[in-house]
Structure formats: structure tokens, C-alpha cells
Design an enzyme around this catalytic site. Structure first.
Site, mmCIF file in Angstrom:
data_model
loop_
_atom_site.group_PDB
_atom_site.id
_atom_site.type_symbol
_atom_site.label_atom_id
_atom_site.label_comp_id
_atom_site.label_asym_id
_atom_site.label_seq_id
_atom_site.Cartn_x
_atom_site.Cartn_y
_atom_site.Cartn_z
ATOM 1 N N LYS A 158 30.236 41.179 35.354
ATOM 2 C CA LYS A 158 29.883 40.662 36.679
ATOM 3 C C LYS A 158 28.528 41.290 37.004
ATOM 4 C CE LYS A 158 32.161 39.765 41.083
ATOM 5 N NZ LYS A 158 32.004 38.321 41.095
HETATM 6 N N1 PPE Z 1 33.558 33.250 38.542
HETATM 7 C C1 PPE Z 1 32.464 33.686 39.203
HETATM 8 C C2 PPE Z 1 31.141 33.220 38.783
HETATM 9 C C3 PPE Z 1 32.638 34.576 40.276
HETATM 10 O O1 PPE Z 1 31.557 35.016 40.914
HETATM 11 C C4 PPE Z 1 33.926 34.984 40.651
HETATM 12 C C5 PPE Z 1 34.129 35.913 41.805
HETATM 13 C C6 PPE Z 1 35.023 34.488 39.916
HETATM 14 C C7 PPE Z 1 34.800 33.643 38.866
HETATM 15 C C8 PPE Z 1 36.433 34.927 40.219
HETATM 16 O O2 PPE Z 1 36.628 36.264 39.848
HETATM 17 P P1 PPE Z 1 37.713 37.194 40.551
HETATM 18 O O3 PPE Z 1 37.194 37.506 41.902
HETATM 19 O O4 PPE Z 1 37.819 38.363 39.663
HETATM 20 O O5 PPE Z 1 38.968 36.406 40.620
HETATM 21 N N2 PPE Z 1 33.136 35.863 42.810
HETATM 22 C C9 PPE Z 1 33.011 36.978 43.725
HETATM 23 C C10 PPE Z 1 31.704 36.951 44.497
HETATM 24 C C11 PPE Z 1 31.471 35.884 45.462
HETATM 25 C C12 PPE Z 1 30.191 36.125 46.259
HETATM 26 O O6 PPE Z 1 29.623 35.134 46.790
HETATM 27 O O7 PPE Z 1 29.750 37.260 46.417
HETATM 28 C C13 PPE Z 1 34.245 37.149 44.591
HETATM 29 O O8 PPE Z 1 35.060 36.250 44.694
HETATM 30 O O9 PPE Z 1 34.400 38.238 45.143
#
Ligand code: PPE
Length: 303
Positions: A158
Site C-alpha cells: 500500500k
Molecule cells: N484496493 C485499493 C486500491 C485500496 O486503496 C484499498 C483500500 C483496497 C483495495 C481495500 O483494502 P482494505 O482496506 O485492506 O480492505 N483503500 C484505503 C484508502 C482509501 C483512501 O481514499 O484513502 C481504505 O479503504 O482505507
């Protein structure tokens, strides 16, 4: 606008919100090599606050740093404690948590190797894609921007700079009147949304893109797969074609910020009945119950 809280944790100490500032030559600000997490804490049904899947998020933070060759100046336990402490000191019942590890100032240029700095901020964050969208579903556009390939940027991390790809896709979708963008991978398969993993439902079977593609290994994705399987639903990880989004019975997206959000339209085509489908509704309410306390003990860290 983010609502200001009392304190932010910076490099090992809690400092007042207004003092959590950094130099213009902070390396990450220029080149994007930094790693972060998005975590949520919820008020549980007994009134206590619990961080959802804290260990999993901190583990991914350290994996992201490892991928980026960024030495972490704190242990996983110290970051877990810092997160709990930051929530406690700001007296928030529920909040979003943003740990960020970045390269500070010192040298410039891509060859620089400045020390890693770490911060943890918390704030109140409501429904990421909108209250109405949580219930009625989103209108989504397949982006003209491809998700980065598996060997371009390291998608299991991330990583700050990756989010330029997400922002371009999101801005395009918003400017055209959609709520969210779904990005295809360079091969043309459905990858993920700008900030969520994507699931399709057909004939009662749920599918999502395999972890080995350029999806982020979403922690909500793992949670959703497990909760669905616990309910006896078949979940597969497989390549998904773009038009499977159009012909699915249901499509939903999930992420820490977005929680579980239905999709009711993709590229001007109605998905299923054009409203939140039954499997989406069931997993959404199961997910909200889990984050509010109805979950295996190891998923919840009480503050
Ligand atoms: N894909 C991406 C590209 C992504 O950024 C997230 C989380 C996910 C999948 C889902 O991951 P998880 O949260 O582990 O289930 N995106 C984060 C950031 C959003 C933002 O705008 O800042 C979040 O959901 O916290």
C-alpha cells in the site's frame, strides 16, 4: 474537510495536531515512496471501541515497507500500541486511522536513502462512498486508466505513489458523473476499484480477482471471503472479464474506508435488479456486525 482532533503520533511521541508538520524537502512528498494503512475503529455493541483487524493492517504496513526497502524504526508492537494510544488520547468512539511511514528530508534524488519517519493520525470518517450509495449502490465506470501491472509498481504494497493511478481514475469517474471507477489490469481483466476490491455474484457464486494479480491484498476482501464462506456461500478467486460486471446478478466493492458498498450500474448498464442484491445485503450486514463486535476475538483490539 477533516475535523481536527487533539493529537497526532509522530516518530514516537504524541504532538498537538497543528505541530504535526514536515519540511518541504521531505523525500516522499517529491517521489511518492512511502507506505500507509487505512484502518477503522468502531464503537462496538457493548459501548467499547475496537480496532478492526489491527494486527493484519500493521503487518501489511511492514510488508509494504519491506517491499519498498524502507527500514522501519519501530517494531510492529510499537506501532500497534501507538495506534491504540492515539485513539485513546483523542477520545474517539469510532474513527479512521492512518499510519504513514515516509522518507524524511536529507538527500534529494531517487538514489536517496533518508531515515524513515512514521506518523499515526486519526479522524472521524463517515461513509466513504456516501450513505445513499451504501444502501442503494454506486454507479461505476470502468476506467480508461489501467491498473498498474504486476511487475510495474508492487501492488501488494500500500504505497503512496500508487495512488496517482487511483486518483486519475477517480477524478475521471467523478467528472463524468459516476461514483467510483473500476480499473482493469493491463491484460484487460477486472482488477479493483480506486480504493476497493471488487466482487461479482452470479448464480449464488461469488468471485473476485486472484491475489496473484495486481490487486491490493485487501483486508476487507479477506474478511468478506471468510464471512461468506462461513455462511456457506462459494467464493472463488479467478480472472473476471469486463462484461461479467455487466451480466452479474450482483456486484459489490469493499475496503476499510468503503466497507461493503453495492454497485447498481456499470458503464450505463444496470447490474442485476439495479439495487442492492440479497448476497450483498447479507454480507454487508454481517460485515457491520463483525466490526461492531460479532467477530472472532483476534479480529478486535479493544482500546
Ligand atoms: N484496493 C485499493 C486500491 C485500496 O486503496 C484499498 C483500500 C483496497 C483495495 C481495500 O483494502 P482494505 O482496506 O485492506 O480492505 N483503500 C484505503 C484508502 C482509501 C483512501 O481514499 O484513502 C481504505 O479503504 O482505507
Amino acid at each position: 474537510m477533516v475535523e481536527k482532533v487533539e493529537k497526532i503520533w509522530v516518530d514516537g511521541a504524541l504532538v498537538p495536531w497543528d505541530q504535526a508538520t514536515f519540511h518541504v524537502l521531505t523525500h516522499t512528498l517529491h517521489y511518492g515512496l512511502g507506505v500507509f494503512e487505512g484502518i477503522r475503529a468502531y464503537e462496538t455493541s457493548d459501548g467499547r471501541t475496537a480496532v478492526f483487524k489491527l494486527r493484519e493492517h500493521v503487518r501489511r504496513l511492514f510488508e509494504s515497507a519491506h517491499i519498498c526497502l524502507m527500514p522501519m524504526p519501530f517494531s510492529r508492537e510499537q506501532i500497534e500500541e501507538a495506534i491504540v494510544e492515539t485513539i485513546r488520547v483523542n477520545a474517539l468512539k469510532s474513527c479512521y486511522i492512518r499510519p504513514l511511514a515516509f522518507m524524511g528530508e536529507g538527500s534529494m534524488g531517487v538514489g536517496a536513502d533518508n531515515p524513515t519517519r512514521v506518523a499515526v493520525a486519526v479522524w472521524k470518517w463517515g461513509a466513504y462512498l456516501g450513505e445513499e450509495q451504501l444502501e442503494r449502490g454506486c454507479r461505476v465506470k470502468v476506467s480508461s486508466y489501467a491498473r498498474v501491472g504486476v511487475n510495474s509498481l508492487m501492488a501488494k504494497g500500500k504505497i503512496c505513489g500508487h495512488y496517482v493511478n487511483s486518483i486519475l481514475a477517480k477524478r475521471e469517474a467523478l467528472s463524468l458523473g459516476f461514483d467510483e471507477a473500476i480499473l482493469l489490469d493491463p491484460q484487460g481483466y477486472v482488477c479493483e476499484a480506486s480504493g476497493e476490491n471488487v466482487f461479482v455474484v452470479r448464480d449464488g457464486v461469488v468471485a473476485t480477482a486472484p491475489r496473484g494479480t495486481s490487486v491490493l491484498g485487501g483486508i476487507t476482501r479477506d474478511t468478506v471471503m471468510q464471512l461468506l464462506r462461513d455462511q456457506g456461500v462459494t467464493v472463488t478467486e479467478r480472472l473476471i472479464a469486463r462484461d461479467e460486471l455487466y451480466t452479474a446478478d450482483e456486484v459489490f466493492m469493499c475496503g476499510t474506508a468503503a466497507e461493503v458498498t453495492p454497485v447498481r450500474e456499470v458503464d450505463g448498464r444496470q447490474v442485476g435488479a439495479g439495487s442492492r442484491g440479497p448476497i450483498t445485503e447479507a454480507i454487508q450486514s454481517r460485515y457491520f456486525a463483525a466490526v461492531r463486535g460479532d467477530a472472532p476475538a483476534e479480529w478486535l483490539t479493544y482500546v
